[in-house]
Structure formats: structure tokens, C-alpha cells
Design a protein around this motif. Sequence first.
Motif, short mmCIF file in Angstrom:
data_model
loop_
_atom_site.label_atom_id
_atom_site.label_comp_id
_atom_site.label_asym_id
_atom_site.label_seq_id
_atom_site.Cartn_x
_atom_site.Cartn_y
_atom_site.Cartn_z
N LEU A 61 -29.98 -95.87 116.45
CA LEU A 61 -30.81 -95.10 115.48
C LEU A 61 -31.77 -95.90 114.78
CD1 LEU A 61 -28.03 -93.25 113.42
CD2 LEU A 61 -29.11 -92.17 115.23
N GLY A 62 -31.24 -97.19 114.51
CA GLY A 62 -32.44 -98.21 113.88
C GLY A 62 -33.35 -98.29 115.03
N MET A 63 -32.93 -98.59 116.44
CA MET A 63 -34.14 -98.92 117.40
C MET A 63 -34.98 -97.61 117.50
SD MET A 63 -31.62 -100.77 120.36
CE MET A 63 -30.85 -102.17 120.43
N ALA A 64 -34.53 -96.43 117.60
CA ALA A 64 -35.20 -95.11 117.76
C ALA A 64 -36.33 -95.33 116.72
CB ALA A 64 -34.29 -93.93 117.54
N THR A 65 -36.09 -95.74 115.33
CA THR A 65 -37.07 -95.65 114.22
C THR A 65 -37.79 -97.03 114.04
OG1 THR A 65 -35.25 -96.30 112.79
CG2 THR A 65 -35.82 -93.98 113.11
N LEU A 96 -38.50 -91.04 125.31
CA LEU A 96 -37.06 -90.40 125.67
C LEU A 96 -36.78 -90.79 127.05
CD1 LEU A 96 -34.69 -88.60 125.31
CD2 LEU A 96 -36.11 -86.67 125.79
N PRO A 97 -37.24 -90.49 128.08
CA PRO A 97 -36.93 -90.95 129.69
C PRO A 97 -36.89 -92.41 129.89
CG PRO A 97 -39.21 -89.84 129.66
CD PRO A 97 -38.77 -89.80 128.32
N ALA A 108 -31.41 -93.95 121.03
CA ALA A 108 -32.46 -94.31 120.77
C ALA A 108 -33.45 -93.39 121.39
CB ALA A 108 -32.94 -95.83 121.01
N GLY A 109 -33.36 -93.34 122.72
CA GLY A 109 -34.03 -92.25 123.46
C GLY A 109 -34.06 -90.92 123.10
N LEU A 110 -32.56 -90.45 122.67
CA LEU A 110 -32.45 -88.91 122.40
C LEU A 110 -33.24 -88.77 120.96
CD1 LEU A 110 -28.68 -88.59 123.35
CD2 LEU A 110 -30.73 -87.57 124.58
#
Length: 416
Positions: free
Chosen positions: A127-131, A361-362, A75-77
Motif C-alpha cells: 500500500l505504501g509503494m502504491a502511494t 496497474l499492468p 501496489a498495482g491494484l
Amino acid sequence: MSRRVTSPPDQGAGHGPGPAPPGARRTALLLGLAQMLVWAVTYYLPAVVAPVVVAELGASPAAVYGAFSAALLIAGLAAPRVGREIERRGGRPVLALSTLLLAAGLALLGLLPGLWGWMLGWVVLGLGMATGLYEAAFATLGALYGRAARQPITLVTLLGGFASSLGWPMSAALLPWLGWRGTCLAYAALLLLLVLPLYRRLPRAGATAAAPAGAAPEAAGPPLPAAWVRRSLVLVAGFFILRAMISATLSVHLIALLGGLGLSAAAAVAAGTLMGPAQVGGRLLEFTLGRRTHPLAAARLAGALLPAGALLLVLGGPAMAVPFVLLYGASNGIVTISRGALPLALFGPRGYPVLLGRLALPVLLAQAAAPMLTAPLVAHLPAAAVLGLTGLVALLALACLLPLRRAPAEAAGPGS
């Protein structure tokens, strides 16, 4: 980054959120309900389900919890790219995609055998958490409403604050009935049947109502001083990174740590469940008093509450477990709002989704590493010592906010 971040001409008036734009309350309600459900069935899932997975699969706890950490790493990346997509396309399609990804990840958890299936499911969930978690929701509101997004952000987090109070008891109730695999499949269906329709009702990019008559447009002013931007970004990121490490650790280990203080299993779960209402209480405090204060003052208040709770726990022992949870929850609730409101207030709305993605990200990398880094401490130190260390880290996070100042253009503006 400093070339992208500019100061709007009304920055001197940025103390409170101002009146919500037309339609913003409805948008915030839709987003808040969706976020409450999404967080409940994803981020708060391992605290209840992971111990059962460890026992059933015969896997090491490090491997099982490591899959959750890997999801946060992914998610961070992906967060900076998500921020760019929200700025380009708006949040509605990105959030809808997140629902499909999260449902697919939960379905993989429920259907695939062995530890490798558990790990693959969390890759997709990452991936779902990132979005689909708070950063994407905040970026969506910022893209829709600009500086006026502070109040909608608060409304979203008011509802989202009940996620742990919903997710932990719901998972505990479903596990004996459906098992952990059936619980994951039920959650996948819940996302598709409830959350996806909520996101589809969000306004499209550029479809928000026009500003009220006489309102100044939110055009970009001259760029903020590059040195101030760099220094401020480091301090803001430091605060959120340290608080993210605390949040990630306690989201997994809080109930076990409360049990380590001497509370029974039922009492530990009951105390941990109070975190959700306490988060909402903190957000209500920000929503009422925060209307008259700068988001930086609200963030400093949030930063001070957790060290105070840890001090009470160290001095008072297990009798202070509930006050600790209440102060931690209130602190965490305001910090969540600050993740959206503080960068918006300091750096302005231009490029806000991209800025949130870069800050995420961080923060998410810290969340990914924290459970694994702190697991040996939780395993080998007394629970009171671990929670005392949590207070010291929170105090260090607060120290990042103390030298932070508003933008020079704002400090010199009217009303400063």
C-alpha cells in the motif's frame, strides 16, 4: 480513457521540457531526496535481506520473495485509485500518507515473528509503494506543473538513481550489526525522521507559482483521435510492462547472476553497485540531450541500450559483466524518466495523474509476477543464458516503440 486524454494547444512545441517553472527545482530536489531514500529501504531491501530471512526463518525462497511480489501486486491494484486521489487532492497528502504506510510495514517486518509477520509487513508495504514510488511522484509533478514537469521529473530520477547504490551497501553494513529485524526498524525510523519532513515541505495543490507573463495557459484542446489513443496506449503499456519484468527480475537476482558468471561475491556486489551511477549517467544524458529531443526518441534510445549490453555479455563472457551493468543501468535510468515523460508528451497534462495510475496497474502486476516466473530460469539455466534472454525481452520491448508515433495534431503542427 480516450475521453479523458486531450491535447493541449501547444503540443507541437513539446520537444524539450522547456524552462522549469518557479519553485519546480526546489520541489524536484525535495522529491528526489525522498525517492532515493524510499526506494533504497523498500524496493531494494529484499536483494540483501531476503537470503538472511530465508536462513533464519527456515522458509522457502519462493515464500519469502513471494511476499515482495505480493506487495507489488497490491501496489498495482491500488495505483488507479492513487492517481485519482492525486488529481483530486494533489500529491502532498498522498505522499505523506505513503511514508506512514511504508514505516508501518517496515516496523511490522521488524517486530512480528515468523513468516506470517514477514508477509503481513509486505502487504502494508505494498500500500505504501502504491502511494509513494515514482508513479506518485511523477503524478504529483504533473499535477503541479503540467507539460513543464518533464525537467523536474528528470531531476527527481537523477537523485533517485542512487537508491540501489545507497540501499544495497547500507543494508549489507547494517545486517551484521542490527540483524535484519533491527535493520527494518532503523529504516522505519529513517522514513519518519527524514522522508516525512521532506514531503511536508512540498507545495500544496494549486499553490504553484503562476505562469510567466505572456505564457499560454495549458487549456485542453480537442480530444485526440480515439483509435490513435487506444493503439498508442497498448504500445506504451507493452514497452513498460516488458521493461518492468526485466527490472523486477534483476533487482532481485542481478548480484546472484553476476556471481554465476564467475565473479567473486565481492566483485559481483561491486559490479552491481555500479548500476546506480549508470542510471544517473543515463538520466544526465536524457537531461542534456533530451532537452532537444522528443521523449519518444529518448525512450527508443533507452530501449536499445540493454539489448546492446546483453549482446556484449553473450559475445565477451564475464569480462563484459561491468559494461553490461553500465548499459543496463543507463537504459533503466532513461526508462524511468520515460515512465513519466512519455505519457505526458503523447497524451498531454489533462488527466495525467489518472492516466499514470492506469498505466501503473499492468506494469506493477508484471513486476509482481516476474520474480516468481523467472526464479526457475535463474535456478536452472546458466547465468549467461538468463542474461541473454533478458536482452531478447528488451529487444521485444524496443519493438513496441518503433511503430509508435506522435499525436496526429502534433505531427501536423509547427516544427514537425
